[in-house]
Scaffold this motif. Structure first.
Motif, mmCIF file in Angstrom:
data_model
loop_
_atom_site.group_PDB
_atom_site.id
_atom_site.type_symbol
_atom_site.label_atom_id
_atom_site.label_comp_id
_atom_site.label_asym_id
_atom_site.label_seq_id
_atom_site.Cartn_x
_atom_site.Cartn_y
_atom_site.Cartn_z
ATOM 1 N N ARG A 145 -2.502 -5.367 -10.875
ATOM 2 C CA ARG A 145 -2.692 -4.373 -12.141
ATOM 3 C C ARG A 145 -1.850 -2.935 -12.226
ATOM 4 N NH1 ARG A 145 -7.285 -6.923 -11.481
ATOM 5 N NH2 ARG A 145 -8.813 -7.127 -12.968
ATOM 6 N N GLY A 146 -0.711 -3.475 -11.155
ATOM 7 C CA GLY A 146 0.364 -1.827 -11.342
ATOM 8 C C GLY A 146 -0.004 -1.090 -10.235
ATOM 9 N N ILE A 147 -1.161 -1.038 -9.911
ATOM 10 C CA ILE A 147 -1.375 -0.290 -8.396
ATOM 11 C C ILE A 147 -0.729 -0.295 -7.609
ATOM 12 C CG2 ILE A 147 -3.596 1.287 -8.269
ATOM 13 C CD1 ILE A 147 -5.509 0.699 -10.297
ATOM 14 N N TYR A 148 0.065 0.980 -7.068
ATOM 15 C CA TYR A 148 0.265 0.517 -5.979
ATOM 16 C C TYR A 148 -0.522 1.016 -4.507
ATOM 17 C CZ TYR A 148 5.222 0.970 -5.937
ATOM 18 O OH TYR A 148 6.314 0.903 -6.769
ATOM 19 N N THR A 149 -0.815 0.502 -4.036
ATOM 20 C CA THR A 149 -2.107 0.293 -2.575
ATOM 21 C C THR A 149 -1.425 0.959 -1.677
ATOM 22 O OG1 THR A 149 -3.597 -2.126 -3.253
ATOM 23 C CG2 THR A 149 -3.870 -1.272 -1.823
ATOM 24 N N LEU A 150 -2.268 2.030 -1.716
ATOM 25 C CA LEU A 150 -2.157 2.602 -0.464
ATOM 26 C C LEU A 150 -2.841 2.006 0.891
ATOM 27 C CD1 LEU A 150 -1.645 6.492 -1.432
ATOM 28 C CD2 LEU A 150 -0.047 4.523 -1.965
ATOM 29 N N VAL A 151 -1.966 1.552 1.701
ATOM 30 C CA VAL A 151 -3.262 1.071 3.252
ATOM 31 C C VAL A 151 -3.053 2.079 4.111
ATOM 32 C CG1 VAL A 151 -3.212 -0.772 4.831
ATOM 33 C CG2 VAL A 151 -2.079 -1.221 2.922
ATOM 34 N N ARG A 152 -4.803 2.437 4.414
ATOM 35 C CA ARG A 152 -5.348 2.886 5.286
ATOM 36 C C ARG A 152 -5.412 3.385 6.262
ATOM 37 N NH1 ARG A 152 -10.095 6.599 2.012
ATOM 38 N NH2 ARG A 152 -10.829 4.599 2.620
ATOM 39 N N GLU A 153 -5.655 3.968 7.546
ATOM 40 C CA GLU A 153 -5.795 3.591 8.349
ATOM 41 C C GLU A 153 -6.094 4.747 8.839
ATOM 42 O OE1 GLU A 153 -7.209 1.477 12.233
ATOM 43 O OE2 GLU A 153 -6.762 0.946 9.872
ATOM 44 N N GLY A 154 -6.789 6.055 9.137
ATOM 45 C CA GLY A 154 -7.274 7.325 9.420
ATOM 46 C C GLY A 154 -8.233 7.178 10.990
ATOM 47 N N THR A 155 -8.908 8.238 11.073
ATOM 48 C CA THR A 155 -9.175 8.763 11.742
ATOM 49 C C THR A 155 -11.130 7.943 12.027
ATOM 50 O OG1 THR A 155 -8.156 10.896 12.298
ATOM 51 C CG2 THR A 155 -10.616 10.441 13.631
ATOM 52 N N VAL A 156 -11.333 8.101 10.483
ATOM 53 C CA VAL A 156 -12.354 7.792 10.251
ATOM 54 C C VAL A 156 -12.604 6.300 10.044
ATOM 55 C CG1 VAL A 156 -14.480 8.239 8.871
ATOM 56 C CG2 VAL A 156 -14.097 10.230 10.555
ATOM 57 N N CYS A 157 -11.755 6.272 8.273
ATOM 58 C CA CYS A 157 -12.158 4.905 7.462
ATOM 59 C C CYS A 157 -10.398 4.457 7.975
ATOM 60 C CB CYS A 157 -11.267 5.595 5.673
ATOM 61 S SG CYS A 157 -12.749 6.538 5.508
ATOM 62 N N ARG A 158 -10.865 3.218 8.035
ATOM 63 C CA ARG A 158 -9.669 2.544 8.626
ATOM 64 C C ARG A 158 -9.767 0.912 8.451
ATOM 65 N NH1 ARG A 158 -10.124 3.888 15.585
ATOM 66 N NH2 ARG A 158 -9.793 6.400 15.132
ATOM 67 N N ASP A 159 -8.705 0.848 7.011
ATOM 68 C CA ASP A 159 -9.124 -0.553 6.610
ATOM 69 C C ASP A 159 -7.730 -0.986 7.138
ATOM 70 O OD1 ASP A 159 -11.456 0.360 5.196
ATOM 71 O OD2 ASP A 159 -9.481 2.159 3.999
ATOM 72 N N LEU A 160 -6.701 -0.884 7.860
ATOM 73 C CA LEU A 160 -5.730 -1.528 7.622
ATOM 74 C C LEU A 160 -6.108 -3.180 7.719
ATOM 75 C CD1 LEU A 160 -2.131 -0.987 9.564
ATOM 76 C CD2 LEU A 160 -3.419 -3.451 9.643
ATOM 77 N N LEU A 161 -7.060 -3.209 9.370
ATOM 78 C CA LEU A 161 -7.065 -4.949 9.730
ATOM 79 C C LEU A 161 -8.029 -5.469 8.688
ATOM 80 C CD1 LEU A 161 -7.568 -4.518 12.980
ATOM 81 C CD2 LEU A 161 -6.054 -4.449 12.163
ATOM 82 N N SER A 162 -8.605 -4.737 7.371
ATOM 83 C CA SER A 162 -9.410 -5.603 6.878
ATOM 84 C C SER A 162 -8.248 -6.073 5.551
ATOM 85 C CB SER A 162 -10.321 -4.687 5.728
ATOM 86 O OG SER A 162 -10.857 -4.765 6.758
ATOM 87 N N LEU A 163 -7.584 -5.698 5.487
ATOM 88 C CA LEU A 163 -6.308 -5.708 4.176
ATOM 89 C C LEU A 163 -5.260 -7.039 4.465
ATOM 90 C CD1 LEU A 163 -5.589 -2.031 2.241
ATOM 91 C CD2 LEU A 163 -7.569 -3.964 1.962
ATOM 92 N N LEU A 164 -5.272 -6.787 5.772
ATOM 93 C CA LEU A 164 -4.121 -7.529 6.323
ATOM 94 C C LEU A 164 -3.463 -8.979 5.656
ATOM 95 C CD1 LEU A 164 -3.725 -6.998 9.889
ATOM 96 C CD2 LEU A 164 -2.157 -6.632 7.969
ATOM 97 N N PRO A 165 -5.362 -9.710 5.652
ATOM 98 C CA PRO A 165 -5.268 -11.336 5.587
ATOM 99 C C PRO A 165 -4.407 -10.998 3.773
ATOM 100 C CG PRO A 165 -6.796 -10.663 5.777
ATOM 101 C CD PRO A 165 -6.407 -9.450 6.201
#
Length: 604
Positions: A458-478
């Motif tokens: 949809r043309g939305i930049y996805t900001l792959v987040r890896e913070g202190t509480v919310c850690r999404d990077l490994l889920s998005l890697l595939p």
């Protein structure tokens, strides 16, 4: 909490009877006061509480009365995490008393009666000498018997502890005590009592310090109130500036300073950094009424010190030369003044801090943080240097319901040619479509591989987040591949200070992505060129003719070890250390930003 051994504080416990007055009375004069209350105090207790709240491992050696106030204080110390095994109740005796008047200028005048504090004798502490001998630091003051302080200093020094004395109240001291001190922390009045030297300038301070060195003290730290502190050691001297704040009550400011100073030293910080930490804690304390009630928590001090200057000093050695920031927390409380403070202070640091205007103040219609920012309030700020867009639109019901003010905010950002950040937590496809149609073109709330694909389509930049509480990077890697990577950037969102210090910021995202199979060039591009193009930042994010010379030299792509960091072509950091740190007081907050908490005084 520090693991470098225990701090033992030996000192007084008082019940502080506090009265506010417009001006101090002259001899024979009676003045009207207000706000009378009884609060916990005593220099020893204040310093022990300050150190405990700021993260030190603390044991307290003290005597208090067997009255209700004293017994309540012993319980309170334990609740602060203080070891109270050497806090002794004296039968049939009252807890120490301090009579304190506080003027409208925030200055105080104090008279004390020792009461139980006078019972802290050498015999009384004899069963606790091993505690002093096992300490790494011992902190003392002069509201308890001098012979006990001398014995404690001897015992602690013999055990290898660093003994620190805050010589208050002011009095003459024997060389037999001074020669056992690692450090003495007097104010100007106390230094004059000890040395006979009146302190009016840095030359006077240096002379007073020299006299104390001659008597055996290794380090002299002379506190100068609003002028900071004068540090003398190893034949060198320098003045370390403090922070300019609007003082409400200076009671316990010196105690907070001492507790914070020793906490920082216990953690292994160098002396200058420890003094700066102590300045921050003391600055916060004077913006509040009372003694122990004014002592800040560790997180408050870290937040106070980690302004844009400290953030820049911390991040540049990590190869982070610019960030996109959303100051909605300070705006929630301080409104437009808070945003303007962030913009002004961001201009004072070498790191690029690009500011997105908070879109939702308050976050939803059900919240009230103290401020409301409507479209008309934000519109003029798009003309400010450093503003590049509208920050995360977390009030998604306002978007879906076509709220007039929200739509105006979106239109104003579009008219200014700025990026609009999203907050699409848990969105389905219809909701993503609505956001995209509204011009919202980034999202950091994606937590699944399919969600990433849906946003990119949809043309939305996805900001792959890896913070202190919310850690999404490994889920998005595939879902990350060479085809969609140009629509991906990294984000930290909320990054706690200890996490930033230990693991880093966006550099940690890059390092983690590489470790899990992402091509190093792709991972680095997500943290540089992609982010610059996403936010319309020209001439940064790449090494090419006409681009700004912001780059790093790394020795190892996998571990991302930064040897040198350049900003605008100049070397700013080397081997993990900032070369020319920005002073943390370069842009002090105004009075309004430090007086946002308004609660009634609490008496006990």
């Amino acid at each position: 909490m520090c693991d470098a051994g225990k701090l033992v504080v030996l000192g007084s416990v008082n019940a502080d009877h506090v009265l506010q007055v417009s001006d101090f009375p002259q001899p024979g004069e009676t003045v009207l006061g207000h706000g009378y209350r009884v609060v916990p105090g005593g220099k020893g207790a204040n310093q022990a509480v300050a150190a405990a709240r700021l993260g030190a491992s603390v044991a307290f050696v003290a005597c208090l009365g067997d009255d209700d106030f004293g017994l309540g204080q012993r319980k309170s110390f334990a609740q602060e995490g203080i070891d109270t095994s050497a806090v002794m109740a004296v039968k049939g005796c009252a807890t120490g008393v301090a009579l304190i008047t506080v003027s409208s200028a925030g200055e105080n005048c104090i008279a004390i009666s020792a009461e139980a504090n006078a019972h802290l004798t050498p015999d009384q502490i004899s069963s606790h000498l091993s505690l002093l001998g096992d300490a790494s630091f011992v902190l003392m003051q002069l509201e308890t018997p001098l012979e006990t302080i001398e014995l404690a200093a001897q015992q602690a020094r013999a055990g290898g502890a660093q003994v620190i004395l805050n010589p208050a109240p002011a009095r003459q001291l024997p060389d037999a005590l001074l020669e056992h001190l690692f450090m003495i922390v007097p104010n100007e009045t106390e230094a004059r009592y000890l040395t006979g030297q009146k302190i009016e300038n840095e030359h006077d301070a240096e002379r007073a310090a020299s006299l104390l060195h001659d008597r055996g003290v290794e380090v002299v730290l002379l506190t100068l109130g609003r002028h900071g502190a004068f540090l003398s050691r190893d034949g060198r001297a320098l003045r370390i500036p403090g922070f300019a704040v609007a003082a409400v009550d200076t009671t316990a400011a010196g105690d907070t300073f001492c507790g914070a100073l020793v906490t920082a030293l216990q953690e292994g910080r160098d002396m200058v950094e420890a003094v700066q930490f102590a300045h921050g804690a003391a600055a916060l304390s004077v913006t509040r009424m009372g003694a122990q009630s004014s002592i800040p928590l560790r997180q408050e001090v870290e937040d106070f010190l980690l302004d844009q200057a400290k953030y820049s000093n911390t991040c540049l050695p990590l190869g982070i030369t610019g960030v996109v920031a959303d100051p909605h927390e300070i705006a929630n409380v301080s409104g437009r003044a808070g945003i303007e403070f962030i913009l002004e202070s961001a201009r004072q640091v070498p790191m690029d801090i690009h500011v997105m205007l908070p879109s939702c103040v308050p976050a939803t219609a059900f919240e009230n943080g103290g401020s409301v920012l409507r479209a008309q309030d934000l519109r003029p700020l798009y003309q400010e240097k450093g503003v590049i867009g509208l920050a995360e639109v977390m009030d998604y019901p306002a978007v879906f319901k076509a709220d007039a003010d929200m739509l105006q905010k979106l239109e104003d950002a579009e008219m200014a040619g700025c990026r609009i950040d999203g907050h699409g937590s848990g969105f389905d496809l219809a909701q993503l479509n609505a956001y995209a149609a509204a011009g919202i073109r980034t999202d950091h709330e994606c937590d699944s591989a399919q969600g990433l694909i849906d946003r990119v389509r949809r043309g939305i930049y996805t900001l792959v987040r890896e913070g202190t509480v919310c850690r999404d990077l490994l889920s998005l890697l595939p879902a990350i591949d060479e085809k969609n990577s140009r629509m991906l950037c990294f984000a930290t969102d909320d990054k706690h200070l200890d996490d930033l210090h230990v693991n880093g910021g966006v550099d940690n995202n890059v390092r983690l992505a590489i470790a899990h199979g992402i091509n190093p060039a792709t991972a680095i591009q997500m943290a540089s060129l992609n982010a610059a193009q996403c936010y319309g930042l020209k001439n940064i994010g790449a090494i090419a003719p006409g681009y700004r010379a912001d780059f790093s030299i790394v020795s190892d792509l996998e571990n991302l070890s930064f040897e040198k960091v350049f900003k605008n072509g100049a070397l700013v950091a080397e081997n993990g250390r900032i070369l020319d740190p920005v002073r943390p007081d370069i842009c002090p907050p105004g009075r309004g930003l430090l007086s946002s908490v308004r609660i009634p005084s609490v008496s006990v």
